[in-house]
Scaffold this motif. Structure first.
Motif, PDB file in Angstrom:
ATOM      1  N   PRO A 105       0.816  -1.210   0.000  1.00 44.22           N
ATOM      2  CA  PRO A 105       0.000   0.000   0.000  1.00 44.22           C
ATOM      3  C   PRO A 105       0.850   1.260   0.000  1.00 44.22           C
ATOM      4  CG  PRO A 105       0.043  -0.969   2.174  1.00 44.22           C
ATOM      5  CD  PRO A 105       0.716  -1.949   1.268  1.00 44.22           C
ATOM      6  N   LYS A 106       0.195   2.386  -0.233  1.00 44.56           N
ATOM      7  CA  LYS A 106       0.878   3.675  -0.208  1.00 44.56           C
ATOM      8  C   LYS A 106       1.327   3.981   1.214  1.00 44.56           C
ATOM      9  CE  LYS A 106      -2.296   5.330  -3.793  1.00 44.56           C
ATOM     10  NZ  LYS A 106      -3.395   6.273  -4.063  1.00 44.56           N
ATOM     11  N   ALA A 107       2.405   4.777   1.318  1.00 45.45           N
ATOM     12  CA  ALA A 107       2.901   5.151   2.640  1.00 45.45           C
ATOM     13  C   ALA A 107       1.825   5.873   3.445  1.00 45.45           C
ATOM     14  CB  ALA A 107       4.140   6.030   2.501  1.00 45.45           C
ATOM     15  N   ALA A 108       1.012   6.702   2.768  1.00 48.34           N
ATOM     16  CA  ALA A 108      -0.046   7.431   3.480  1.00 48.34           C
ATOM     17  C   ALA A 108      -1.063   6.468   4.084  1.00 48.34           C
ATOM     18  CB  ALA A 108      -0.733   8.403   2.523  1.00 48.34           C
ATOM     19  N   ASP A 216      -6.583  -1.718  -6.292  1.00 51.25           N
ATOM     20  CA  ASP A 216      -5.632  -1.339  -7.336  1.00 51.25           C
ATOM     21  C   ASP A 216      -5.474   0.179  -7.366  1.00 51.25           C
ATOM     22  OD1 ASP A 216      -7.836  -0.309  -8.690  1.00 51.25           O
ATOM     23  OD2 ASP A 216      -8.011  -2.021 -10.053  1.00 51.25           O
ATOM     24  N   GLY A 217      -4.610   0.653  -8.216  1.00 50.65           N
ATOM     25  CA  GLY A 217      -4.357   2.083  -8.313  1.00 50.65           C
ATOM     26  C   GLY A 217      -5.428   2.839  -9.066  1.00 50.65           C
ATOM     27  N   LEU A 218      -6.465   2.155  -9.505  1.00 52.16           N
ATOM     28  CA  LEU A 218      -7.544   2.783 -10.271  1.00 52.16           C
ATOM     29  C   LEU A 218      -8.788   3.005  -9.432  1.00 52.16           C
ATOM     30  CD1 LEU A 218      -7.115   0.605 -13.496  1.00 52.16           C
ATOM     31  CD2 LEU A 218      -6.064   2.817 -12.965  1.00 52.16           C
ATOM     32  N   GLY A 219      -8.707   2.732  -8.134  1.00 54.92           N
ATOM     33  CA  GLY A 219      -9.831   2.995  -7.246  1.00 54.92           C
ATOM     34  C   GLY A 219     -10.738   1.814  -6.960  1.00 54.92           C
ATOM     35  N   ASP A 220     -10.447   0.653  -7.534  1.00 55.28           N
ATOM     36  CA  ASP A 220     -11.280  -0.526  -7.281  1.00 55.28           C
ATOM     37  C   ASP A 220     -10.755  -1.300  -6.072  1.00 55.28           C
ATOM     38  OD1 ASP A 220     -12.987  -0.057  -9.406  1.00 55.28           O
ATOM     39  OD2 ASP A 220     -11.762  -1.190 -10.823  1.00 55.28           O
ATOM     40  N   VAL A 269      -4.366   0.282  -1.576  1.00 54.26           N
ATOM     41  CA  VAL A 269      -3.836  -0.329  -2.789  1.00 54.26           C
ATOM     42  C   VAL A 269      -3.027  -1.571  -2.394  1.00 54.26           C
ATOM     43  CG1 VAL A 269      -2.273  -0.054  -4.753  1.00 54.26           C
ATOM     44  CG2 VAL A 269      -3.739   1.850  -4.045  1.00 54.26           C
ATOM     45  N   ASN A 270      -3.140  -2.612  -3.192  1.00 54.97           N
ATOM     46  CA  ASN A 270      -2.432  -3.876  -3.019  1.00 54.97           C
ATOM     47  C   ASN A 270      -3.113  -4.747  -1.978  1.00 54.97           C
ATOM     48  OD1 ASN A 270       0.085  -5.803  -2.900  1.00 54.97           O
ATOM     49  ND2 ASN A 270       0.436  -4.393  -4.600  1.00 54.97           N
ATOM     50  N   ALA A 271      -2.376  -5.757  -1.463  1.00 52.57           N
ATOM     51  CA  ALA A 271      -2.970  -6.756  -0.567  1.00 52.57           C
ATOM     52  C   ALA A 271      -3.034  -6.242   0.861  1.00 52.57           C
ATOM     53  CB  ALA A 271      -2.157  -8.047  -0.607  1.00 52.57           C
ATOM     54  N   GLY A 272      -4.120  -6.551   1.535  1.00 50.99           N
ATOM     55  CA  GLY A 272      -4.282  -6.197   2.944  1.00 50.99           C
ATOM     56  C   GLY A 272      -5.255  -7.147   3.603  1.00 50.99           C
ATOM     57  N   GLN A 312      -0.200  -9.102  -6.329  1.00 47.85           N
ATOM     58  CA  GLN A 312       0.567  -7.989  -5.770  1.00 47.85           C
ATOM     59  C   GLN A 312       1.488  -7.364  -6.816  1.00 47.85           C
ATOM     60  OE1 GLN A 312       2.348  -9.962  -2.154  1.00 47.85           O
ATOM     61  NE2 GLN A 312       1.619  -8.076  -1.209  1.00 47.85           N
ATOM     62  N   LEU A 313       2.186  -8.227  -7.548  1.00 46.72           N
ATOM     63  CA  LEU A 313       3.130  -7.735  -8.550  1.00 46.72           C
ATOM     64  C   LEU A 313       2.412  -6.980  -9.669  1.00 46.72           C
ATOM     65  CD1 LEU A 313       5.411 -10.896  -8.802  1.00 46.72           C
ATOM     66  CD2 LEU A 313       5.959  -8.746  -7.651  1.00 46.72           C
ATOM     67  N   ARG A 314       1.311  -7.529 -10.129  1.00 45.46           N
ATOM     68  CA  ARG A 314       0.577  -6.891 -11.229  1.00 45.46           C
ATOM     69  C   ARG A 314       0.017  -5.532 -10.806  1.00 45.46           C
ATOM     70  NH1 ARG A 314       0.081  -9.923 -15.593  1.00 45.46           N
ATOM     71  NH2 ARG A 314       0.306 -12.209 -15.466  1.00 45.46           N
ATOM     72  N   ILE A 315      -0.543  -5.470  -9.600  1.00 42.31           N
ATOM     73  CA  ILE A 315      -1.106  -4.203  -9.130  1.00 42.31           C
ATOM     74  C   ILE A 315      -0.004  -3.177  -8.921  1.00 42.31           C
ATOM     75  CG2 ILE A 315      -2.257  -3.123  -7.154  1.00 42.31           C
ATOM     76  CD1 ILE A 315      -3.913  -5.750  -6.944  1.00 42.31           C
ATOM     77  N   ALA A 316       1.133  -3.606  -8.338  1.00 40.51           N
ATOM     78  CA  ALA A 316       2.245  -2.681  -8.129  1.00 40.51           C
ATOM     79  C   ALA A 316       2.804  -2.170  -9.451  1.00 40.51           C
ATOM     80  CB  ALA A 316       3.345  -3.375  -7.330  1.00 40.51           C
ATOM     81  N   ALA A 317       2.666  -2.959 -10.508  1.00 40.84           N
ATOM     82  CA  ALA A 317       3.131  -2.544 -11.837  1.00 40.84           C
ATOM     83  C   ALA A 317       2.132  -1.643 -12.552  1.00 40.84           C
ATOM     84  CB  ALA A 317       3.424  -3.780 -12.683  1.00 40.84           C
ATOM     85  N   GLY A 318       1.030  -1.304 -11.878  1.00 44.16           N
ATOM     86  CA  GLY A 318       0.050  -0.388 -12.444  1.00 44.16           C
ATOM     87  C   GLY A 318      -1.120  -1.044 -13.142  1.00 44.16           C
ATOM     88  N   GLN A 319      -1.205  -2.354 -13.111  1.00 40.39           N
ATOM     89  CA  GLN A 319      -2.304  -3.045 -13.767  1.00 40.39           C
ATOM     90  C   GLN A 319      -3.561  -3.028 -12.899  1.00 40.39           C
ATOM     91  OE1 GLN A 319      -1.120  -6.985 -15.024  1.00 40.39           O
ATOM     92  NE2 GLN A 319       0.849  -6.289 -15.832  1.00 40.39           N
TER      93      GLN A 319
END
Length: 665
Positions: A105-108, A216-220, A269-272, A312-319
Motif C-alpha cells: 500500500p501507499k505510505a499514506a 488497485d491504483g484505479l480505485g477498485d 492499494v495492493n494486498a491487505g 501484488q506484482l501486477r497491481i504494483a506494476a500499475g495493472q
C-alpha cells in the motif's frame, strides 16, 4: 511488469515470492544476514547481497541498506514480505523517494493503518464497530493504569505498531497491570522498534475472522472472502482455514462489505487483511488492518485458485485488479498449520539447531508445502523458528481435516524439537473438528493438547519392538546372502537354541528414560515381555514402511520410520519416537542442573537482570528475562535463597544451559 525485484525478507515468504516471480519471468534479488548466508532464499534467488550481522537490527531492519542494494542490483521494485519492514510507512516512503516501487500500500495508507491505535480511531470515526479502549498518545504509566481501570478487566494490552501476536498481554486485575505493561513495551520495542501500546476491553471467547482485501491504483477494491484463525496460543495463530465453519452467509457478506469499505476509506492499494473479532452473539468488531500479505494467505489461494503474490506484482506494476468482485469463486476447504522448532512440553520453548532430518509430504493437488529450509539447514536463534507451513485442500472440511491428519503423520523432524505431535492432537480435538474453538480455548485447556508424562502407549511400544526385531532378522538374512556360505545354519535368523528359543533383549531411550524389552520367537511370531507383562504377537509383516501384526486377536497397522538413529511408529492417531540403543550400554538422562542455579533454557539475549548479588529471592520470583526468536522468556528462581553470583548482564548473548544466576548453597 517488472524486470527485476528485490525481496526485503527471508525464510518461506522470500522463497514464496521467488516462485511467483519465476512464473512471471521476473528476476529476483535476495538480501541476507550473516546468519542466513546459506539460506534457501539466498540459493533460490537470481542474485543475493549481504546486509549485515545476524540480528534483525543489523540486517533486515536496515531500510537504507536494502534500498541501496536494490539500486545497485538494478531492481525496479521491493517486495517486503511480512514482518520486519513490511508495515513500516517510513520505509515505504523511502522506497518511493528512491524512485523504486514498494509492492504494497501507499505510505499514506500505511501511516493510517500501521498504528493499531490510529486504525481504531479511524474505523470508529467511519462507523465501524470497535471494542471499547484507549488509543491516545499519552503513554505514561499512570495514565495507562487509570485508563485500564476505567475500561475495566479483563483487559488487552497491545503493541500499537505490531503484528503476528507479538506485544500482547491479557490483564485480569489492576495489580497485574504495570508488570504486564512493562513486558509488553519491551517486547514491542524489540520486535517493532516502537513501544507504544493501546488498551482495549478483552472480549471473552471470541472468534477471529479476517477478510482478504485487494485494491488497485484505479480505485477498485474487492475482498477474497474470509479466513478463520480462532485456534491461537498466546495470540499466535496455530491453525487457519477458509471458509470459516462458524460464519452464516449473512454475517460473511456483512463482514466482507465492511472490510471493503474500510479499505476504500484509506484509498487502499495492493494486498491487505482486515481483522475482526466476533463475539458469542454474532456481533463483530474491528481489530486492525494488516497492510501486507498474511502468513496464512495460502488457504485463500487454495480455495480461490488465485496467486496472491502475482496479484501484488501486477497491481504494483500499475495493472488493474485481475478480477471483479462478482468473478471471485470459492470452492472446497483449505487448512494451514505451521511446523515450528519448539518444545510444547516445555512451555513451547523455541528451539534452534541443525535440521538433521526433515521429511515433509510431497506436494500435490491436496497438499502444499511452503518452507524456507531443507534438511541440513539451521534454525537460528535470531528469527522466528518456523520450519514450514503445511496447507491441505479438499472438497469439504471433514475431508480436508483427514488430509491434514495424514500429512502430519508423514512429517518427521529431527534436530530441534518440533510441534508435530501437538498439531496432531489439535486437529483431532473436538473443539477443532466441531468448529467451535475460540481464541482463548488453547490457553484455557492446554493440557488437552500437550502430552502429559503418562505411560507409553503399549501398542505403539510393541509396534516399535516388532519393527526392530523384523529389521534385525532382515539384516541377518541379507548378510548371510552376501557371505561365502549363505546356507550356513549360523546365518538362520530364527533364534534357535538347543532345547529352547532364544531370548533377545532390546533397549530404547524415551525422553531420556531407558526402556528394556525381551522377546522370543522369529519370523513375525513373538512373545514379548515388558515390565512383567507378556504379549503374544502373530503374523507380523513390515513392508514399505507399513507394519501389520496381531495381538490378542486384534489386528493393528502402523507406519514405521526408521532412519537408524530414531524410530518413529504411528498408528494413525498417535506417534511414538524412540532412540534404539545398545542393550548393554548404560544411557542416562542428562543432568539439567540442580536447584542452586538458574540456567538459560536456550540460546538468546539477556533483556534484563532483575536482581543483584546478595539479594534474597523467593521461589518462583522472576530473576532474568531473555529474548530469543522474537519472544521474551521469564526465568524464575528455582527456590528460595540468596543470590551468590550473577553471570550475565543486560544485552549479553548466552548459550543454552549457561548458568545465569547462582544461589548460595
Amino acid at each position: 511488469m517488472f524486470d527485476k525485484i528485490l525481496i526485503a525478507n527471508r525464510g518461506e515468504i522470500a522463497c514464496r515470492v521467488i516462485r511467483s516471480c519465476r512464473k512471471l519471468g521476473v528476476r529476483t534479488v535476495a538480501v541476507y544476514s550473516e546468519a542466513d548466508a546459506d539460506a534457501q532464499h539466498v540459493r533460490q534467488a537470481d542474485e543475493a547481497y549481504l546486509l549485515g550481522g545476524p540480528r534483525p537490527a543489523d540486517s533486515y531492519l536496515r531500510g537504507e541498506a536494502i534500498i541501496e542494494v536494490a539500486k545497485k542490483a538494478g531492481a525496479q521494485a521491493i517486495h517486503p514480505g511480512y514482518g520486519f519492514l513490511s508495515e513500516n510507512a517510513e520505509f515505504a516512503e523511502a522506497v518511493e523517494a528512491a524512485g523504486l516501487v514498494f509492492i504494497g500500500p501507499k505510505a499514506a495508507s500505511m501511516r493510517k493503518m500501521g498504528s493499531k491505535a490510529g486504525a481504531k480511531q479511524l474505523m470508529q470515526a467511519a462507523g465501524v464497530p470497535v471494542v471499547p479502549g484507549y488509543t491516545d498518545e499519552d503513554q505514561s504509566p499512570d495514565v495507562l493504569q487509570a485508563e485500564a481501570d476505567r475500561i475495566g478487566y479483563p483487559l488487552m494490552i497491545k503493541a500499537a505498531h505490531g503484528g503476528g501476536g507479538k506485544g500482547m498481554r491479557i490483564v485480569r486485575s489492576t495489580d497485574e497491570f504495570i508488570a504486564n505493561l512493562e513486558s509488553c513495551q519491551r517486547e514491542a520495542k524489540n520486535a517493532f522498534g516502537r513501544d507504544r501500546v493501546l488498551l482495549e476491553r478483552y472480549v471473552e471467547k471470541p472468534r477471529h475472522i479476517e477478510i482478504q482485501v485487494f485494491g488497485d491504483g484505479l480505485g477498485d477494491v474487492i475482498h477474497l472472502n474470509e479466513r478463520e484463525c480462532s485456534a491461537q496460543r498466546r495470540y499466535q495463530k496455530v491453525l487457519e482455514e477458509s471458509p470459516s465453519p462458524f460464519l452464516p452467509p449473512s454475517l460473511r457478506q456483512a463482514m466482507g462489505e465492511a472490510a471493503v469499505e474500510a479499505a476504500r476509506a484509506i484509498d487502499y492499494v495492493n494486498a491487505g487483511t482486515v481483522e475482526f473479532i466476533v463475539d458469542q452473539g454474532g456481533n463483530f468488531y474491528f481489530m486492525e488492518i494488516n497492510t501486507r500479505l498474511q502468513v496464512e494467505h495460502p488457504v485463500t489461494e487454495m480455495v480461490t485458485g488465485l496467486d496472491l503474490v502475482e496479484w501484488q506484482l501486477r497491481i504494483a506494476a500499475g495493472q488493474p485488479l485481475p478480477l471483479a468482485q462478482d468473478d471471485i469463486r470459492q470452492h472446497g476447504h483449505a487448512i494451514e498449520v505451521r511446523l515450528y522448532a519448539e518444545d510444547p512440553e516445555a512451555g513451547f520453548l523455541p528451539g534452534s539447531g541443525t535440521l538433521e532430518r526433515l521429511r515433509l509430504p510431497a506436494p500435490d493437488a491436496h497438499v502444499r508445502i511452503d518452507a524456507g529450509v531443507v534438511e541440513g539447514d539451521t534454525v537460528t536463534i535470531f528469527y522466528d523458528p518456523m520450519i514450514a507451513k503445511l496447507i491441505v485442500f479438499d472438497a469439504d472440511r471433514p475431508r480436508a481435516l483427514a488430509r491434514l491428519r495424514e500429512a502430519l503423520a508423514y512429517c518427521a523432524i529431527e534436530g530441534p524439537k518440533s510441534n508435530i505431535a501437538f498439531l496432531e492432537r489439535l486437529v483431532r480435538h473436538p473443539a477443532v473438528t466441531g468448529g467451535s474453538i475460540d481464541t482463548g480455548y488453547l490457553d484455557r485447556h492446554l493440557d488437552e493438547f500437550v502430552a502429559a508424562d503418562d505411560d507409553i502407549p503399549t501398542d505403539l511400544l510393541l509396534g516399535a519392538t516388532i519393527a526392530t526385531l523384523l529389521g534385525q532378522e532382515r539384516r541377518t538374512r541379507e548378510a548371510a546372502l552376501a557371505s561365502a556360505d549363505p546356507h550356513s545354519p549360523w546365518a538362520i535368523a530364527d533364534g534357535w537354541r538347543l532345547g529352547h528359543g532364544s531370548r533377545r533383549s532390546l533397549a530404547f531411550l524415551y525422553r531420556g528414560e531407558r526402556i528394556e524389552l525381551h522377546a522370543q520367537g522369529s519370523g513375525g511370531h513373538y512373545r514379548i515381555e515388558h515390565a512383567g507383562t507378556h504379549h503374544d504377537i502373530a503374523g507380523a509383516r513390515l513392508a514399505d514402511g507399513r507394519l501389520g501384526f496381531r495381538i490378542d486377536q486384534r489386528g493393528l497397522r502402523m507406519s514405521v520410520d526408521d532412519d537408524g538413529r530414531n524410530l518413529v511408529v504411528h498408528d494413525g492417531e498417535r506417534r511414538l519416537q524412540l532412540q534404539p540403543i545398545a542393550m548393554y550400554r548404560p544411557e542416562l538422562a542428562g543432568d539439567t542442573g540442580g536447584a542452586d542455579a538458574l540456567l538459560a533454557p536456550m540460546p538468546g539475549r539477556v533483556v534484563v537482570v532483575k536482581i543483584r548479588e546478595g539479594d534474597k529471592v523467593e521461589a518462583g520470583q522472576e530473576l532474568v528475562v531473555i529474548e530469543a526468536m522474537k519472544m521474551e522468556l521469564s526465568l524464575k528462581s528455582p527456590r528460595e535463597g540468596v543470590v551468590a553470583r550473577i553471570h550475565a548482564s543486560d544485552g549479553d548473548f548466552v548459550e543454552a544451559d549457561a548458568v545465569l544466576v547462582a544461589l548460595e548453597a
